[in-house]
Design a protein around this motif. Sequence first.
Motif, PDB file in Angstrom:
ATOM      1  N   VAL A  12       8.030  15.346  -7.102  1.00 25.65           N
ATOM      2  CA  VAL A  12       6.722  15.178  -7.744  1.00 25.65           C
ATOM      3  C   VAL A  12       6.370  13.706  -7.864  1.00 25.65           C
ATOM      4  O   VAL A  12       5.277  13.276  -7.478  1.00 25.65           O
ATOM      5  CB  VAL A  12       6.699  15.868  -9.129  1.00 25.65           C
ATOM      6  CG1 VAL A  12       5.493  15.428  -9.944  1.00 25.65           C
ATOM      7  CG2 VAL A  12       6.705  17.376  -8.964  1.00 25.65           C
ATOM      8  N   VAL A  13       7.292  12.897  -8.382  1.00 27.32           N
ATOM      9  CA  VAL A  13       6.997  11.480  -8.601  1.00 27.32           C
ATOM     10  C   VAL A  13       6.730  10.770  -7.279  1.00 27.32           C
ATOM     11  O   VAL A  13       5.704  10.098  -7.107  1.00 27.32           O
ATOM     12  CB  VAL A  13       8.143  10.800  -9.383  1.00 27.32           C
ATOM     13  CG1 VAL A  13       7.987   9.292  -9.391  1.00 27.32           C
ATOM     14  CG2 VAL A  13       8.212  11.334 -10.802  1.00 27.32           C
ATOM     15  N   PHE A  14       7.634  10.915  -6.322  1.00 31.04           N
ATOM     16  CA  PHE A  14       7.451  10.221  -5.043  1.00 31.04           C
ATOM     17  C   PHE A  14       6.325  10.839  -4.223  1.00 31.04           C
ATOM     18  O   PHE A  14       5.625  10.138  -3.489  1.00 31.04           O
ATOM     19  CB  PHE A  14       8.753  10.196  -4.244  1.00 31.04           C
ATOM     20  CG  PHE A  14       9.715   9.166  -4.733  1.00 31.04           C
ATOM     21  CD1 PHE A  14       9.586   7.846  -4.362  1.00 31.04           C
ATOM     22  CD2 PHE A  14      10.750   9.511  -5.588  1.00 31.04           C
ATOM     23  CE1 PHE A  14      10.460   6.884  -4.819  1.00 31.04           C
ATOM     24  CE2 PHE A  14      11.639   8.559  -6.052  1.00 31.04           C
ATOM     25  CZ  PHE A  14      11.493   7.244  -5.665  1.00 31.04           C
ATOM     26  N   GLY A  15       6.144  12.142  -4.338  1.00 26.62           N
ATOM     27  CA  GLY A  15       5.049  12.792  -3.625  1.00 26.62           C
ATOM     28  C   GLY A  15       3.690  12.318  -4.106  1.00 26.62           C
ATOM     29  O   GLY A  15       2.794  12.025  -3.305  1.00 26.62           O
ATOM     30  N   LEU A  16       3.519  12.232  -5.429  1.00 22.59           N
ATOM     31  CA  LEU A  16       2.251  11.747  -5.968  1.00 22.59           C
ATOM     32  C   LEU A  16       2.028  10.278  -5.639  1.00 22.59           C
ATOM     33  O   LEU A  16       0.898   9.866  -5.351  1.00 22.59           O
ATOM     34  CB  LEU A  16       2.189  11.981  -7.476  1.00 22.59           C
ATOM     35  CG  LEU A  16       2.049  13.446  -7.901  1.00 22.59           C
ATOM     36  CD1 LEU A  16       2.121  13.569  -9.414  1.00 22.59           C
ATOM     37  CD2 LEU A  16       0.761  14.047  -7.373  1.00 22.59           C
ATOM     38  N   PHE A  17       3.091   9.484  -5.679  1.00 22.43           N
ATOM     39  CA  PHE A  17       2.940   8.074  -5.350  1.00 22.43           C
ATOM     40  C   PHE A  17       2.614   7.884  -3.869  1.00 22.43           C
ATOM     41  O   PHE A  17       1.778   7.055  -3.509  1.00 22.43           O
ATOM     42  CB  PHE A  17       4.195   7.289  -5.738  1.00 22.43           C
ATOM     43  CG  PHE A  17       3.970   5.820  -5.785  1.00 22.43           C
ATOM     44  CD1 PHE A  17       3.160   5.255  -6.755  1.00 22.43           C
ATOM     45  CD2 PHE A  17       4.546   4.985  -4.848  1.00 22.43           C
ATOM     46  CE1 PHE A  17       2.924   3.889  -6.794  1.00 22.43           C
ATOM     47  CE2 PHE A  17       4.323   3.626  -4.871  1.00 22.43           C
ATOM     48  CZ  PHE A  17       3.508   3.071  -5.852  1.00 22.43           C
ATOM     49  N   PHE A  48       0.581  -3.159  -7.794  1.00 25.08           N
ATOM     50  CA  PHE A  48       1.799  -3.908  -8.094  1.00 25.08           C
ATOM     51  C   PHE A  48       2.749  -3.956  -6.905  1.00 25.08           C
ATOM     52  O   PHE A  48       3.564  -4.875  -6.795  1.00 25.08           O
ATOM     53  CB  PHE A  48       2.515  -3.318  -9.323  1.00 25.08           C
ATOM     54  CG  PHE A  48       3.261  -2.054  -9.052  1.00 25.08           C
ATOM     55  CD1 PHE A  48       4.625  -2.085  -8.788  1.00 25.08           C
ATOM     56  CD2 PHE A  48       2.621  -0.823  -9.058  1.00 25.08           C
ATOM     57  CE1 PHE A  48       5.333  -0.921  -8.532  1.00 25.08           C
ATOM     58  CE2 PHE A  48       3.318   0.351  -8.820  1.00 25.08           C
ATOM     59  CZ  PHE A  48       4.677   0.298  -8.553  1.00 25.08           C
ATOM     60  N   MET A  49       2.647  -2.998  -5.992  1.00 25.72           N
ATOM     61  CA  MET A  49       3.491  -2.993  -4.796  1.00 25.72           C
ATOM     62  C   MET A  49       2.753  -3.504  -3.564  1.00 25.72           C
ATOM     63  O   MET A  49       3.351  -4.172  -2.724  1.00 25.72           O
ATOM     64  CB  MET A  49       3.993  -1.574  -4.498  1.00 25.72           C
ATOM     65  CG  MET A  49       5.066  -1.089  -5.429  1.00 25.72           C
ATOM     66  SD  MET A  49       5.609   0.567  -4.973  1.00 25.72           S
ATOM     67  CE  MET A  49       6.441   0.237  -3.443  1.00 25.72           C
ATOM     68  N   VAL A  50       1.490  -3.181  -3.465  1.00 28.26           N
ATOM     69  CA  VAL A  50       0.737  -3.497  -2.247  1.00 28.26           C
ATOM     70  C   VAL A  50       0.499  -4.997  -2.120  1.00 28.26           C
ATOM     71  O   VAL A  50       0.665  -5.564  -1.037  1.00 28.26           O
ATOM     72  CB  VAL A  50      -0.592  -2.713  -2.215  1.00 28.26           C
ATOM     73  CG1 VAL A  50      -1.466  -3.164  -1.064  1.00 28.26           C
ATOM     74  CG2 VAL A  50      -0.323  -1.228  -2.133  1.00 28.26           C
ATOM     75  N   ILE A  57       3.689  -7.953   5.411  1.00 26.43           N
ATOM     76  CA  ILE A  57       3.183  -6.980   6.382  1.00 26.43           C
ATOM     77  C   ILE A  57       1.698  -7.252   6.592  1.00 26.43           C
ATOM     78  O   ILE A  57       0.876  -6.922   5.738  1.00 26.43           O
ATOM     79  CB  ILE A  57       3.403  -5.539   5.877  1.00 26.43           C
ATOM     80  CG1 ILE A  57       4.873  -5.306   5.539  1.00 26.43           C
ATOM     81  CG2 ILE A  57       2.919  -4.543   6.917  1.00 26.43           C
ATOM     82  CD1 ILE A  57       5.141  -4.038   4.781  1.00 26.43           C
ATOM     83  N   PRO A  58       1.343  -7.848   7.713  1.00 29.65           N
ATOM     84  CA  PRO A  58      -0.073  -8.173   7.934  1.00 29.65           C
ATOM     85  C   PRO A  58      -0.884  -6.931   8.298  1.00 29.65           C
ATOM     86  O   PRO A  58      -0.339  -5.913   8.727  1.00 29.65           O
ATOM     87  CB  PRO A  58      -0.021  -9.148   9.115  1.00 29.65           C
ATOM     88  CG  PRO A  58       1.207  -8.757   9.853  1.00 29.65           C
ATOM     89  CD  PRO A  58       2.187  -8.278   8.816  1.00 29.65           C
ATOM     90  N   GLY A  59      -2.178  -7.042   8.128  1.00 32.45           N
ATOM     91  CA  GLY A  59      -3.073  -5.970   8.535  1.00 32.45           C
ATOM     92  C   GLY A  59      -3.259  -5.986  10.048  1.00 32.45           C
ATOM     93  O   GLY A  59      -2.929  -6.951  10.731  1.00 32.45           O
ATOM     94  N   LEU A  60      -3.788  -4.909  10.573  1.00 34.49           N
ATOM     95  CA  LEU A  60      -4.012  -4.798  12.006  1.00 34.49           C
ATOM     96  C   LEU A  60      -5.338  -4.082  12.236  1.00 34.49           C
ATOM     97  O   LEU A  60      -5.518  -2.949  11.760  1.00 34.49           O
ATOM     98  CB  LEU A  60      -2.862  -4.024  12.659  1.00 34.49           C
ATOM     99  CG  LEU A  60      -2.900  -3.861  14.160  1.00 34.49           C
ATOM    100  CD1 LEU A  60      -2.749  -5.215  14.842  1.00 34.49           C
ATOM    101  CD2 LEU A  60      -1.794  -2.931  14.610  1.00 34.49           C
ATOM    102  N   LEU A  70       4.296   1.096   2.868  1.00 37.07           N
ATOM    103  CA  LEU A  70       4.830   1.435   1.547  1.00 37.07           C
ATOM    104  C   LEU A  70       4.830   2.943   1.317  1.00 37.07           C
ATOM    105  O   LEU A  70       5.765   3.485   0.705  1.00 37.07           O
ATOM    106  CB  LEU A  70       4.036   0.727   0.450  1.00 37.07           C
ATOM    107  CG  LEU A  70       4.289  -0.760   0.308  1.00 37.07           C
ATOM    108  CD1 LEU A  70       3.318  -1.372  -0.695  1.00 37.07           C
ATOM    109  CD2 LEU A  70       5.729  -1.036  -0.109  1.00 37.07           C
ATOM    110  N   ALA A  71       3.808   3.636   1.789  1.00 29.21           N
ATOM    111  CA  ALA A  71       3.785   5.101   1.677  1.00 29.21           C
ATOM    112  C   ALA A  71       4.942   5.702   2.463  1.00 29.21           C
ATOM    113  O   ALA A  71       5.623   6.624   1.993  1.00 29.21           O
ATOM    114  CB  ALA A  71       2.456   5.646   2.182  1.00 29.21           C
TER     115      ALA A  71
END
Length: 191
Positions: A12-17, A48-50, A57-60, A70-71
């Motif tokens: 539940v916790v990791f799934g929702l995150f 707080f993580m992103v 981790i650069p964008g593309l 992160l997901a």
Amino acid sequence: MLSGALIFLVNVVFGLFTLALLLRFYLQWARAPYRNPLSEFLHALTDFMVRPARRFIPGLWGMDLATLVLAWLAQCLNLFLELQLRGYQAGPQAGLAFVGVIAMAAVTLLKIGLYIIMAAVIVQAILTWIGPYSPLMPLLNTLTRPFLRVFQRRIPPIGNVDLSPVFVLVVCQLLLMVPVAYLDVSVARLF
């Protein structure tokens, strides 16, 4: 009994995150307006993580890859903890188990992404009939437009009814049934 409850809590916790991170990625990809309650909530929940991850981790092509990575990492950690709670011992096949967790996390992200698309299309279709002027409609239009537009170009409305949501749902279900299910079974054999 206790391990089952712990597995449930971890999922539940990791799934929702993971869901929150994928929604943030998808809202940014679809160029949804930032000033809506969902975007602000997801930003407050995951920033707080992103923000620190964006340094490494650069964008593309305008995509926020830090959020997507992160997901994926959150889903990897979820699977790893679940295997540990179930008592899985990798032993000499630790490398194979590691590859399995990585691949299973990617497949799970794909599944969650398809479910997000399906939910947005269903909610939008219902709201167009019962509340077309709802404050959610601009956000839902932004989220579903890239997928609906593909079918709207080729299939005209029949009796002023747009059938593109039905086709999007059918394609998502087919993707869940055939390629994603095949990947899911192939990765599950690694364990």
